[in-house]
Motif scaffolding. Structure first.
Motif, short mmCIF file in Angstrom:
data_model
loop_
_atom_site.label_atom_id
_atom_site.label_comp_id
_atom_site.label_asym_id
_atom_site.label_seq_id
_atom_site.Cartn_x
_atom_site.Cartn_y
_atom_site.Cartn_z
N TYR A 127 0.84 -1.14 0.00
CA TYR A 127 -0.20 -0.07 0.25
C TYR A 127 1.06 1.35 -0.02
N ARG B 103 0.85 4.02 -3.00
CA ARG B 103 0.35 5.25 -2.75
C ARG B 103 1.41 6.49 -2.65
N THR B 104 2.70 6.10 -2.10
CA THR B 104 3.48 7.41 -2.05
C THR B 104 4.41 7.43 -3.38
#
Length: 355
Positions: free
Chosen positions: A134, A138-139
């Protein structure tokens, strides 16, 4: 009256052959297989060590080098699939220790049922894999950075939490846990073949390799893995769920780490806080030797399994041949360098061949 003759049209050029249906020779198809280099290397190593010592190819000798190869091979499959998907997981080795410590603490210190403890530790490992995936999706940060942070945090947690609960750096007494005998056959039994015992973890290794190979070759998720690793932007543009694929691959590493941690715990009936430290590099080396590219989008879980087999044969073959075990890391580094060079050559050859 004049007659006009129609000019003769120039001969048209023959239609270009469609490269998509061009016939590729058997030799070229073999060279382009990711695992062919590791297979040749494994055969050469087997012959060299077999010539050096008859014990190497005896059933007892085979059992000895299949032991480490199977444990590293289980993790190498998950790590190879993640590398094909374009990412690394530096926390994979420490996570095997986390799995074993979690199960051991919950059963020996808190009295939790061993089957429930195994289920909880599995959920824990899957959760850590989910968080890694994740955060990467996401980053947009490199998986190297994200999983390096996870590696350091898990290493600290394994040591600090274990000492806080038990007062030591190890957890033992698993053989005294209720229902331990119901779990041990699944994770630590042995299969006798012509009077020689083979650990059941070898069967787990074969099962994991078969599942990984089937997923990559026969399922839509396998196609997504190659697409995401080859070109993540293009894969998203054609509708591939890149984020979900990446997170699932990280969770696959977590599942295999739980399996390896449980196999070690049930076999040794104890676990150290340092378990798995540094082994993540061996998983990556096995995957690279097996044909996985560091840039993603290319590789094979069968090749990674052969890479782990090379590791097992080398670690035991040096002993059987009477060589100084200090040379082991040199051989491992040399094989890694040769594998990277061979993979680079195969990739350029594939590009020239229109693959």
């Amino acid at each position: 009256m004049t007659t006009t003759l129609n000019p003769t049209p120039p001969p048209s050029a023959p239609p270009a052959a469609d490269e998509r249906v061009a016939r590729v020779g058997l030799l070229r198809r073999l060279v382009l297989r990711p695992e062919i280099g590791s297979l040749i290397g494994a055969v050469i190593l087997f012959v060299l060590f077999a010539v050096s010592s008859t014990q190497f190819y005896s059933l007892a000798g085979i059992s000895n080098w299949l032991d480490p190869a199977s444990l590293f091979g289980i993790m190498a499959v998950a790590v190879a699939m993640l590398m094909i998907g374009g990412h690394f997981d530096l926390s994979a080795g420490v996570l095997t220790g986390t799995a074993g410590l979690a199960t051991a603490v919950m059963t020996t210190q808190w009295g939790l049922n061993i089957w429930v403890a195994l289920l909880v530790s599995l959920v824990l490992c899957l959760g850590i894999g989910f968080v890694n995936g994740y955060l990467v999706t996401r980053t947009g940060l490199p998986s190297f950075i994200i999983t390096l942070a996870t590696f350091l945090m898990l290493q600290g947690l394994n040591l600090a939490v274990t000492k806080l609960i038990t007062g030591t750096v190890s957890v033992g007494g698993m053989s005294q846990v209720p229902y331990f005998d119901t779990v041990r056959p699944l994770f630590a039994s042995r299969i006798s073949l012509f009077g020689v015992d083979f650990k059941i973890q070898i069967l787990w290794w074969v099962l994991v390799v078969a599942i990984g190979a089937w997923v990559l070759a026969k399922t839509r998720f396998g196609n997504w893995t190659f697409a995401v690793g080859g070109d993540p932007v293009a894969s998203r543009n054609i509708g591939v769920p890149a984020a979900r694929t990446t997170i699932t691959l990280f969770m696959g590493v977590g599942a295999c780490a739980w399996l390896v941690g449980s196999l070690k715990l049930m076999e040794q009936t104890s676990v150290q806080t340092s378990q798995g430290f540094g082994e993540e590099l061996i998983y990556i080396v096995a995957a690279v030797i097996g044909g996985c590219l560091l840039t993603g989008g290319y590789g094979s879980v069968i090749g990674a399994a052969i890479g782990a087999l090379i590791f097992g044969m080398t670690s035991q073959g040096i002993v059987y041949a009477g060589l100084d075990s200090d040379w082991f890391k040199f051989f491992l580094g040399a094989m890694l360098l040769l594998a990277v060079l061979a993979n680079q050559y195969v990739r350029r050859y594939a590009e020239r061949s229109g693959r």
